[in-house]
Design an enzyme around this catalytic site. Structure first.
Site, PDB file in Angstrom:
ATOM      1  N   GLU A 192       6.736  -0.056  -5.120  1.00  0.00           N
ATOM      2  CA  GLU A 192       5.641  -0.470  -6.014  1.00  0.00           C
ATOM      3  C   GLU A 192       4.364  -0.438  -5.183  1.00  0.00           C
ATOM      4  O   GLU A 192       4.063  -1.384  -4.448  1.00  0.00           O
ATOM      5  CB  GLU A 192       5.887  -1.899  -6.527  1.00  0.00           C
ATOM      6  CG  GLU A 192       7.103  -2.040  -7.395  1.00  0.00           C
ATOM      7  CD  GLU A 192       6.916  -1.425  -8.777  1.00  0.00           C
ATOM      8  OE1 GLU A 192       5.793  -0.998  -9.102  1.00  0.00           O
ATOM      9  OE2 GLU A 192       7.912  -1.372  -9.509  1.00  0.00           O
ATOM     10  N   SER A 243       0.826  -1.206   0.000  1.00  0.00           N
ATOM     11  CA  SER A 243       0.000   0.000   0.000  1.00  0.00           C
ATOM     12  C   SER A 243       0.866   1.265   0.000  1.00  0.00           C
ATOM     13  O   SER A 243       2.037   1.237   0.405  1.00  0.00           O
ATOM     14  CB  SER A 243      -0.882  -0.004   1.253  1.00  0.00           C
ATOM     15  OG  SER A 243      -0.044  -0.046   2.388  1.00  0.00           O
ATOM     16  N   GLY A 291       4.438   2.266   1.769  1.00  0.00           N
ATOM     17  CA  GLY A 291       5.535   2.815   0.967  1.00  0.00           C
ATOM     18  C   GLY A 291       6.076   4.109   1.548  1.00  0.00           C
ATOM     19  O   GLY A 291       7.289   4.343   1.548  1.00  0.00           O
TER      20      GLY A 291
HETATM   21  P1  NAD Z   1       0.356  -3.739   2.838  1.00  0.00           P
HETATM   22  O1  NAD Z   1       0.959  -2.405   2.588  1.00  0.00           O
HETATM   23  O2  NAD Z   1      -0.581  -3.873   3.955  1.00  0.00           O
HETATM   24  O3  NAD Z   1       1.517  -4.813   3.115  1.00  0.00           O
HETATM   25  C1  NAD Z   1       2.516  -5.085   2.151  1.00  0.00           C
HETATM   26  C2  NAD Z   1       3.765  -5.592   2.850  1.00  0.00           C
HETATM   27  O4  NAD Z   1       4.366  -4.521   3.579  1.00  0.00           O
HETATM   28  C3  NAD Z   1       3.509  -6.700   3.869  1.00  0.00           C
HETATM   29  O5  NAD Z   1       4.563  -7.637   3.789  1.00  0.00           O
HETATM   30  C4  NAD Z   1       3.517  -5.958   5.204  1.00  0.00           C
HETATM   31  O6  NAD Z   1       3.865  -6.764   6.301  1.00  0.00           O
HETATM   32  C5  NAD Z   1       4.574  -4.903   4.948  1.00  0.00           C
HETATM   33  N1  NAD Z   1       4.462  -3.669   5.722  1.00  0.00           N
HETATM   34  C6  NAD Z   1       3.322  -3.038   6.120  1.00  0.00           C
HETATM   35  N2  NAD Z   1       3.629  -1.881   6.746  1.00  0.00           N
HETATM   36  C7  NAD Z   1       4.978  -1.767   6.713  1.00  0.00           C
HETATM   37  C8  NAD Z   1       5.909  -0.789   7.180  1.00  0.00           C
HETATM   38  N3  NAD Z   1       5.499   0.311   7.803  1.00  0.00           N
HETATM   39  N4  NAD Z   1       7.238  -1.006   6.963  1.00  0.00           N
HETATM   40  C9  NAD Z   1       7.659  -2.101   6.318  1.00  0.00           C
HETATM   41  N5  NAD Z   1       6.841  -3.074   5.882  1.00  0.00           N
HETATM   42  C10 NAD Z   1       5.513  -2.912   6.059  1.00  0.00           C
HETATM   43  O7  NAD Z   1      -0.298  -4.199   1.455  1.00  0.00           O
HETATM   44  P2  NAD Z   1      -1.203  -5.472   1.149  1.00  0.00           P
HETATM   45  O8  NAD Z   1      -2.545  -5.274   1.743  1.00  0.00           O
HETATM   46  O9  NAD Z   1      -0.453  -6.729   1.450  1.00  0.00           O
HETATM   47  O10 NAD Z   1      -1.304  -5.369  -0.448  1.00  0.00           O
HETATM   48  C11 NAD Z   1      -2.197  -4.555  -1.136  1.00  0.00           C
HETATM   49  C12 NAD Z   1      -1.530  -3.276  -1.593  1.00  0.00           C
HETATM   50  O11 NAD Z   1      -0.361  -3.560  -2.363  1.00  0.00           O
HETATM   51  C13 NAD Z   1      -2.426  -2.474  -2.521  1.00  0.00           C
HETATM   52  O12 NAD Z   1      -2.328  -1.119  -2.202  1.00  0.00           O
HETATM   53  C14 NAD Z   1      -1.832  -2.752  -3.902  1.00  0.00           C
HETATM   54  O13 NAD Z   1      -2.124  -1.767  -4.868  1.00  0.00           O
HETATM   55  C15 NAD Z   1      -0.382  -2.828  -3.582  1.00  0.00           C
HETATM   56  N6  NAD Z   1       0.372  -3.560  -4.613  1.00  0.00           N
HETATM   57  C16 NAD Z   1       1.129  -2.824  -5.475  1.00  0.00           C
HETATM   58  C17 NAD Z   1       1.813  -3.465  -6.503  1.00  0.00           C
HETATM   59  C18 NAD Z   1       2.645  -2.682  -7.488  1.00  0.00           C
HETATM   60  O14 NAD Z   1       3.455  -3.300  -8.159  1.00  0.00           O
HETATM   61  N7  NAD Z   1       2.493  -1.376  -7.608  1.00  0.00           N
HETATM   62  C19 NAD Z   1       1.749  -4.856  -6.615  1.00  0.00           C
HETATM   63  C20 NAD Z   1       0.972  -5.569  -5.697  1.00  0.00           C
HETATM   64  C21 NAD Z   1       0.292  -4.889  -4.691  1.00  0.00           C
END
Ligand code: NAD
EC number: 1.2.1.3
Length: 508
Positions: free
Chosen positions: A261, A240, A244
């Protein structure tokens, strides 16, 4: 599913350090992993703590000098073997991905295919890590640039692509000479461990240190720890926008490198001259495929006013044909959302959209009954929307499609660009001028811009990523590999003089 997991070399319900397998240690809290497909427990797992991370990092640091000393084409050969191992395990791994994440079986297989494809790409790349040669302004001098590995690459990935995104990063990072530590989503750890196990066997067969690739199962605290660790040269984080921003801040504070990403809010423009026979299936696949849980899912539809009502009618009919249920049953098009929190977000968004003036045209409900027992199945939803509704600027990770109308192409492009995200975009038109305008520098502001295909389903050969709040990173094909290496500019003086650049004289 137990047999699939056993065949992949994972012990059910799950193993820890004591089982003799070394690819996972976890000293933290126990986590139950349930499938969104049927709500059943797949296994339990201990999350990582800081000490677990430290021991994996120590292994990675031992492995790095050994791995980087191998010629790049030899590293490519290891990646080729990994691709072959994936071909053998495609069915099992695809099934596990589908069961753990909830995407359709075809998409589960598709994800593994994408891993195989990126391995093939990386094998070729291992012989093409080219640097440029420049003409020096000084006589008798040769100037060129070369590329060296970075060190330990940390990969943080999201639940919706439990395996492919890791492979996009890891295959490239490996041929570039890096070692990797992967923190998959804590929602899909089994798929990650299966990948690790497949690659581990390749490493063992080649008498190579297992620290070349490691997986760490942890929550965001481990992700934060990785982001702040100066031992990690590059963090590639997929997830998300909120995540990021946190990673960018933490990595930026130590001036580390990152590839981000992040979230998308992708639109399709349907022009007055569009071929609706192509547009309709592309819109439906983009909006409801993976239950709207792709970063490239189609969330907004911007339709020329002359096509608006007829297209909406066609979409309603098409949505009526969608079969929702167990994604492992290949008769179904759409499976569940990842968990009940995602269902809540879906319901909240549908409600907010209506409060903001949107008209619910299709769906908007949670499904239950025999085929939808986990509480995670929702109806794909269409909302007739005004382009100014604030909710349209947000990404909700669910199959919700906002449909709005426009009068002229510039207006459509403005609506398309007027969101914080900038991942994928597309236009359906048979008019060359409209297509080229959409692709021009006054057209789409996204990292991906398509004509007469939808927003989702990118190929590995292109650089993948997006602008603005999508993070600006690029992964996968084209020259994305450069982000996994450090560039060095070298100048050799083979003359009998010591001329200085810019003609400066410094005579002693
Ligand atoms: P999320 O952000 O909740 O989690 C993604 C990963 O980040 C997990 O492994 C989580 O444990 C980790 N994480 C969460 N907070 C963090 C922090 N503060 N520091 C470090 N790591 C952290 O996302 P999700 O719900 O697993 O996935 C959905 C999101 O991912 C959507 O927003 C989607 O658009 C995005 N996504 C983007 C792409 C791309 O290539 N642009 C591809 C796939 C998914």
């Amino acid at each position: 599913m137990k047999k699939v997991i056993d065949d992949l070399g994972l012990k059910t319900p799950f193993y820890g350090a004591s089982s003799g397998q070394r690819n996972w240690v976890g000293r933290g809290d126990k986590l139950n992993i349930k499938s969104p497909v049927d709500g059943k427990l797949i296994g339990e797992i201990n999350l990582a703590e800081n000490k677990d991370y430290e021991s994996l990092m120590a292994e990675a640091q031992i492995a790095f000098p050994i791995w980087k000393a191998m010629p790049a084409p030899h590293r490519g050969e290891i990646v080729r073997q990994f691709g072959d191992a994936l071909r053998k395990e495609k069915e099992n791994l695809g099934k596990l991905v589908s069961y753990e994440m909830g995407k359709s079986l075809q998409e589960g297989y598709g994800e593994v295919q994408e891993m195989i494809d990126i391995c093939d790409f990386a094998v070729g790349l291992s012989r093409q890590l080219y640097g440029l040669q420049m003409h020096s302004e000084r006589p008798g001098h040769r100037m060129f640039e070369q590329w060296h590995p970075l060190g330990v690459v940390g990969i943080i990935s999201a639940f919706n692509f439990p395996v492919a995104v890791w492979a996009w990063n890891a295959a490239l990072a490996w041929v570039c000479g890096n070692v990797c530590i992967w923190k998959p989503s804590e929602k899909t750890p089994f798929s990650a461990m299966a990948c690790q196990e497949i690659f581990r066997k390749v490493l063992i067969a080649n008498d190579l240190p297992e620290g070349i690739s490691n997986v760490i199962i942890g929550d965001r605290a481990i992700g934060k720890l990785m982001s702040s660790d100066p031992n990690i040269a590059l963090i590639s984080a997929t997830g998300s926008t909120q995540m990021g921003k946190s990673v960018a801040e933490t990595v930026g504070r130590r001036l580390g490198k990152s590839i981000l990403e992040l979230g998308g809010n992708n639109a399709i423009i349907v022009a007055e001259d569009a071929d609706l026979n192509h547009a309709v299936p592309a819109i439906v696949f983009g909006a409801v495929g993976t239950a709207g849980q792709r970063c490239t899912s189609t969330r907004r539809l911007i339709v020329h006013e002359s096509q608006f009502e007829s297209l909406l009618e066609k979409l309603k009919q098409a949505y009526g044909q969608i079969r929702i249920g167990d994604p492992l049953d290949e008769n179904n098009h759409v499976g569940p959302l990842i968990d009940t929190m995602a269902v809540e977000a879906y319901l909240n968004t549908v409600e907010k959209a209506q409060n903001q003036g949107g008209e619910l045209v299709y769906g908007g409900q949670v499904l239950d009954g025999e085929k939808c027992t986990s509480g995670c199945y929702v109806m794909p939803t269409i909302i007739k929307a005004d382009q100014n509704m604030p909710i349209m600027k947000q990404e909700t990770f669910a199959p919700i499609l906002y449909v709005t109308s426009y009068k002229d192409l510039n207006e459509a492009i403005n609506i398309q660009n007027n969101v914080p995200q900038g991942l994928s975009s597309s236009i359906f038109t048979l008019n060359m001028r409209k297509a080229e305008t959409f692709l021009s520098n006054s057209g789409s502001d996204c990292g991906i811009a398509n004509v007469n295909i939808g927003t989702s389903g990118a190929e590995i050969g292109g650089a993948f990523g997006g602008e603005k709040e999508t993070g600006g990173g690029r992964e996968s094909g084209s020259d994305s590999w450069k982000a996994y290496m450090r560039r060095q500019t070298c100048t050799i003086n083979y003359s009998t003089d010591l001329p200085l650049a810019q003609g400066i004289k410094f005579d002693l």
